[in-house]
Design a protein around this motif. Structure first.
Motif, PDB file in Angstrom:
ATOM      1  N   ALA A   1       0.826  -1.206   0.000  1.00 42.04           N
ATOM      2  CA  ALA A   1       0.000   0.000   0.000  1.00 42.04           C
ATOM      3  C   ALA A   1       0.859   1.255   0.000  1.00 42.04           C
ATOM      4  CB  ALA A   1      -0.913   0.002   1.214  1.00 42.04           C
ATOM      5  N   LYS A   2       0.299   2.312  -0.569  1.00 39.51           N
ATOM      6  CA  LYS A   2       0.966   3.602  -0.521  1.00 39.51           C
ATOM      7  C   LYS A   2       0.957   4.134   0.914  1.00 39.51           C
ATOM      8  CE  LYS A   2      -0.163   5.063  -5.231  1.00 39.51           C
ATOM      9  NZ  LYS A   2      -0.803   6.106  -6.072  1.00 39.51           N
ATOM     10  N   THR A   3       1.942   4.917   1.242  1.00 37.83           N
ATOM     11  CA  THR A   3       2.029   5.485   2.587  1.00 37.83           C
ATOM     12  C   THR A   3       1.252   6.796   2.642  1.00 37.83           C
ATOM     13  OG1 THR A   3       4.226   4.530   2.872  1.00 37.83           O
ATOM     14  CG2 THR A   3       3.582   6.293   4.389  1.00 37.83           C
ATOM     15  N   PRO A   4       0.222   6.863   3.491  1.00 35.24           N
ATOM     16  CA  PRO A   4      -0.560   8.105   3.589  1.00 35.24           C
ATOM     17  C   PRO A   4       0.070   9.087   4.570  1.00 35.24           C
ATOM     18  CG  PRO A   4      -1.568   6.411   4.927  1.00 35.24           C
ATOM     19  CD  PRO A   4      -0.358   5.769   4.285  1.00 35.24           C
ATOM     20  N   TYR A   5       0.079  10.333   4.188  1.00 30.64           N
ATOM     21  CA  TYR A   5       0.529  11.399   5.076  1.00 30.64           C
ATOM     22  C   TYR A   5      -0.677  12.305   5.371  1.00 30.64           C
ATOM     23  CZ  TYR A   5       5.541  10.460   4.786  1.00 30.64           C
ATOM     24  OH  TYR A   5       6.789   9.891   4.910  1.00 30.64           O
ATOM     25  N   ASP A   6      -0.988  12.449   6.640  1.00 30.36           N
ATOM     26  CA  ASP A   6      -2.072  13.358   7.028  1.00 30.36           C
ATOM     27  C   ASP A   6      -1.614  14.805   6.831  1.00 30.36           C
ATOM     28  OD1 ASP A   6      -3.779  11.305   7.763  1.00 30.36           O
ATOM     29  OD2 ASP A   6      -3.011  11.249   9.810  1.00 30.36           O
ATOM     30  N   VAL A   7      -2.504  15.609   6.252  1.00 22.35           N
ATOM     31  CA  VAL A   7      -2.185  17.002   5.953  1.00 22.35           C
ATOM     32  C   VAL A   7      -2.962  17.921   6.896  1.00 22.35           C
ATOM     33  CG1 VAL A   7      -2.391  18.844   4.245  1.00 22.35           C
ATOM     34  CG2 VAL A   7      -1.650  16.556   3.540  1.00 22.35           C
ATOM     35  N   LEU A   8      -2.266  18.845   7.528  1.00 25.23           N
ATOM     36  CA  LEU A   8      -2.898  19.835   8.390  1.00 25.23           C
ATOM     37  C   LEU A   8      -2.456  21.225   7.949  1.00 25.23           C
ATOM     38  CD1 LEU A   8      -4.541  20.787  10.833  1.00 25.23           C
ATOM     39  CD2 LEU A   8      -2.504  20.388  12.251  1.00 25.23           C
ATOM     40  N   VAL A   9      -3.413  22.039   7.545  1.00 27.39           N
ATOM     41  CA  VAL A   9      -3.143  23.418   7.156  1.00 27.39           C
ATOM     42  C   VAL A   9      -3.682  24.328   8.255  1.00 27.39           C
ATOM     43  CG1 VAL A   9      -3.621  25.249   5.488  1.00 27.39           C
ATOM     44  CG2 VAL A   9      -3.207  22.905   4.697  1.00 27.39           C
ATOM     45  N   ARG A  10      -2.800  24.989   8.946  1.00 23.85           N
ATOM     46  CA  ARG A  10      -3.176  25.885  10.038  1.00 23.85           C
ATOM     47  C   ARG A  10      -3.110  27.328   9.514  1.00 23.85           C
ATOM     48  NH1 ARG A  10       0.007  25.862  14.528  1.00 23.85           N
ATOM     49  NH2 ARG A  10      -1.823  26.151  15.897  1.00 23.85           N
ATOM     50  N   ALA A  11      -4.217  27.735   8.946  1.00 21.10           N
ATOM     51  CA  ALA A  11      -4.318  29.026   8.258  1.00 21.10           C
ATOM     52  C   ALA A  11      -5.801  29.318   8.061  1.00 21.10           C
ATOM     53  CB  ALA A  11      -3.579  28.975   6.922  1.00 21.10           C
ATOM     54  N   PRO A  12      -6.144  30.471   7.508  1.00 22.64           N
ATOM     55  CA  PRO A  12      -7.558  30.729   7.218  1.00 22.64           C
ATOM     56  C   PRO A  12      -8.163  29.683   6.291  1.00 22.64           C
ATOM     57  CG  PRO A  12      -6.309  32.765   7.114  1.00 22.64           C
ATOM     58  CD  PRO A  12      -5.303  31.655   7.260  1.00 22.64           C
ATOM     59  N   GLN A  13      -9.491  29.599   6.302  1.00 27.94           N
ATOM     60  CA  GLN A  13     -10.196  28.658   5.447  1.00 27.94           C
ATOM     61  C   GLN A  13      -9.852  28.902   3.976  1.00 27.94           C
ATOM     62  OE1 GLN A  13     -11.088  26.397   7.833  1.00 27.94           O
ATOM     63  NE2 GLN A  13     -12.958  26.071   6.675  1.00 27.94           N
ATOM     64  N   ASN A  14      -9.897  27.819   3.200  1.00 30.40           N
ATOM     65  CA  ASN A  14      -9.627  27.839   1.759  1.00 30.40           C
ATOM     66  C   ASN A  14      -8.148  27.996   1.427  1.00 30.40           C
ATOM     67  OD1 ASN A  14     -12.409  27.570   1.268  1.00 30.40           O
ATOM     68  ND2 ASN A  14     -12.692  29.784   1.331  1.00 30.40           N
ATOM     69  N   TYR A  15      -7.274  28.056   2.456  1.00 32.36           N
ATOM     70  CA  TYR A  15      -5.849  27.868   2.219  1.00 32.36           C
ATOM     71  C   TYR A  15      -5.613  26.366   2.102  1.00 32.36           C
ATOM     72  CZ  TYR A  15      -4.262  32.647   3.310  1.00 32.36           C
ATOM     73  OH  TYR A  15      -4.007  34.001   3.294  1.00 32.36           O
ATOM     74  N   THR A  16      -4.667  25.955   1.259  1.00 32.25           N
ATOM     75  CA  THR A  16      -4.410  24.531   1.060  1.00 32.25           C
ATOM     76  C   THR A  16      -2.902  24.265   1.003  1.00 32.25           C
ATOM     77  OG1 THR A  16      -4.480  24.768  -1.360  1.00 32.25           O
ATOM     78  CG2 THR A  16      -6.555  24.194  -0.247  1.00 32.25           C
ATOM     79  N   LEU A  17      -2.566  22.990   1.078  1.00 33.63           N
ATOM     80  CA  LEU A  17      -1.181  22.572   0.884  1.00 33.63           C
ATOM     81  C   LEU A  17      -0.985  22.213  -0.578  1.00 33.63           C
ATOM     82  CD1 LEU A  17       1.498  21.879   2.488  1.00 33.63           C
ATOM     83  CD2 LEU A  17       0.742  19.494   2.328  1.00 33.63           C
ATOM     84  N   GLY A  18       0.105  22.713  -1.174  1.00 29.32           N
ATOM     85  CA  GLY A  18       0.422  22.387  -2.560  1.00 29.32           C
ATOM     86  C   GLY A  18       1.670  21.527  -2.643  1.00 29.32           C
TER      87      GLY A  18
END
Length: 396
Positions: free
Chosen positions: A12-29
């Motif tokens: 299986a692929k290794t999943p990394y949990d993503v947490l963006v601590r910023a205003p809403q609608n900011y995302t990780l790229g």
């Protein structure tokens, strides 16, 4: 010969949990390491690494609500716990909607609002992106603190909270002078993208009281802040243009004085046949300034929108009274009355309906004439049989 068949177990692929601590609608790229292509936004879920690949083969960036890279933020990769965290430590000044993160079983989200149209002061209401009173202009930084100003054209006032070391402080107000405004520390709550808003001089942050399903609005107080409680808030980035459109939507919402008030046929009057003083003027103003509002929205120019807002407020909203609202609700259309005499004029042709007789013995034929002085253009309205449950008339 032996058995050459093999059983393969996929890795299986290794999943990394993503947490963006910023205003809403900011995302990780993400993109390939040292890549030049645009970052791909991770809008939902986590990031998955193929077993033949390494997390170190990728680079990550924080993206704002428009997909632009936020400078100065280096996402933290925890290879042991398989997490990627991007934290925006300094809130950018700008326009926001402040939405409660409270998850106490409520069926609808709640937002801080200036309550200007209700004249109830500062508080919270059920979230409505079309409500201009729920838009705020937040300016400042973590050093001097932030001022929070209503972006609603009808207010533009700042939040002030009297200093208190105790929780339960309800001494909120809206002030016109920035020098009187409170300065807030706006801080992220640990391990999430929720914020607390604490006015300097206070020991506890802004808290929404009575955020239960049976309430659609309520006051603000101060209370201890923690994740998912009524002192935790999401910040939704917006623009001054969106705030302007919402202001115009709010002031014109629920207001419709488009009926042409007067005593002529086709106009509206009260059941007694009279016209309430000032109601006809209000109707005319509504048509003029509602058109101006529509044109202003189409212009996409904030200054033009604010002018249209002020004109509508002065010439329509400020003239509406409870008496006029009640009178307007009882208006009836003026139409032909049984037993009265009328001439009927074509709107397009400008000619009058005429009962023309070809010869004394012939049936009367209908025609149109320019001569309004002919007796044959006068008709008396008589009561007729209903047609499809609609009142019908006969013309004699």
């Amino acid at each position: 010969a032996g058995d050459n068949r093999w059983a393969f177990t996929p890795v299986a692929k290794t999943p990394y949990d993503v947490l963006v601590r910023a205003p809403q609608n900011y995302t990780l790229g993400w993109r390939s390491l040292n890549g030049t292509e645009p970052y791909i936004s991770i809008k939902n879920g986590g990031f998955f690494v193929d077993p033949t690949d390494k997390i170190s083969n990728y680079e990550f960036a924080l993206l704002d609500q428009d997909g632009n890279v936020v400078d100065g933020v280096d996402p933290v990769i925890d290879s042991e716990n398989h997490t990627i965290t991007a934290t925006l430590s300094e809130l950018p000044s700008g326009y926001y909607r402040i939405v409660s993160a409270y998850t106490g079983g409520t069926s609808a989200s709640k937002s801080i609002t200036s309550f200007q149209t209700n004249s109830n002061g500062l508080g919270w209401e059920v979230t409505d992106a079309n409500n201009g009173e729920q838009y705020w202009n937040i300016q400042g930084n973590s050093t001097v603190g932030y001022t929070i100003q209503s972006a609603y054209f009808g207010s533009k006032q700042f939040i002030k909270l009297t200093a208190s070391k105790n929780n339960g402080n309800t001494n909120y107000s809206l002030v016109s002078n920035e020098s009187e405004a409170s300065h807030f520390d706006i801080d992220l709550i640990d391990a999430c993208n929720q914020y607390t808003l604490k006015a300097r001089g206070n020991s506890y942050p802004v808290h929404g009281r009575f955020m239960l399903d049976r309430y659609s609005a309520g006051p603000l107080t101060t209370w201890a802040g923690e994740k998912n409680n009524a002192s935790a808030w999401y910040l939704y980035p917006t623009t001054n243009l969106e705030a302007a459109v919402a202001s115009l939507t709010t002031i014109t919402s629920g207001v419709d004085y488009s009926k042409q008030v007067g005593t002529a046929l086709g106009q509206y009057s009260e059941p007694g046949g009279t016209t309430t003083e000032g109601l006809a003027t209000l109707t005319a103003n509504y048509k003029t300034y509602k058109t101006q509002v529509t044109d202003a929205v189409a212009s996409n120019d904030v200054a033009t929108m604010e002018t249209a807002f002020n004109n509508f407020k002065t010439n329509v909203s400020d003239l509406i009274t409870a008496e006029k609202t009640a009178a307007y609700a009882t208006l009836t259309i003026n139409q032909p009355t049984v037993g009265k005499l009328y001439r009927f004029k074509g709107k397009a042709s400008g000619k009058y309906m005429n009962a023309a007789t070809a010869t004394p013995s012939a049936d009367t034929k209908m025609g149109m004439t320019d001569n309004a002085d002919l007796a044959s253009t006068i008709f008396i309205v008589c009561e007729g049989d209903d047609i499809n449950n609609q009142t019908a008339y006969k013309l004699l």
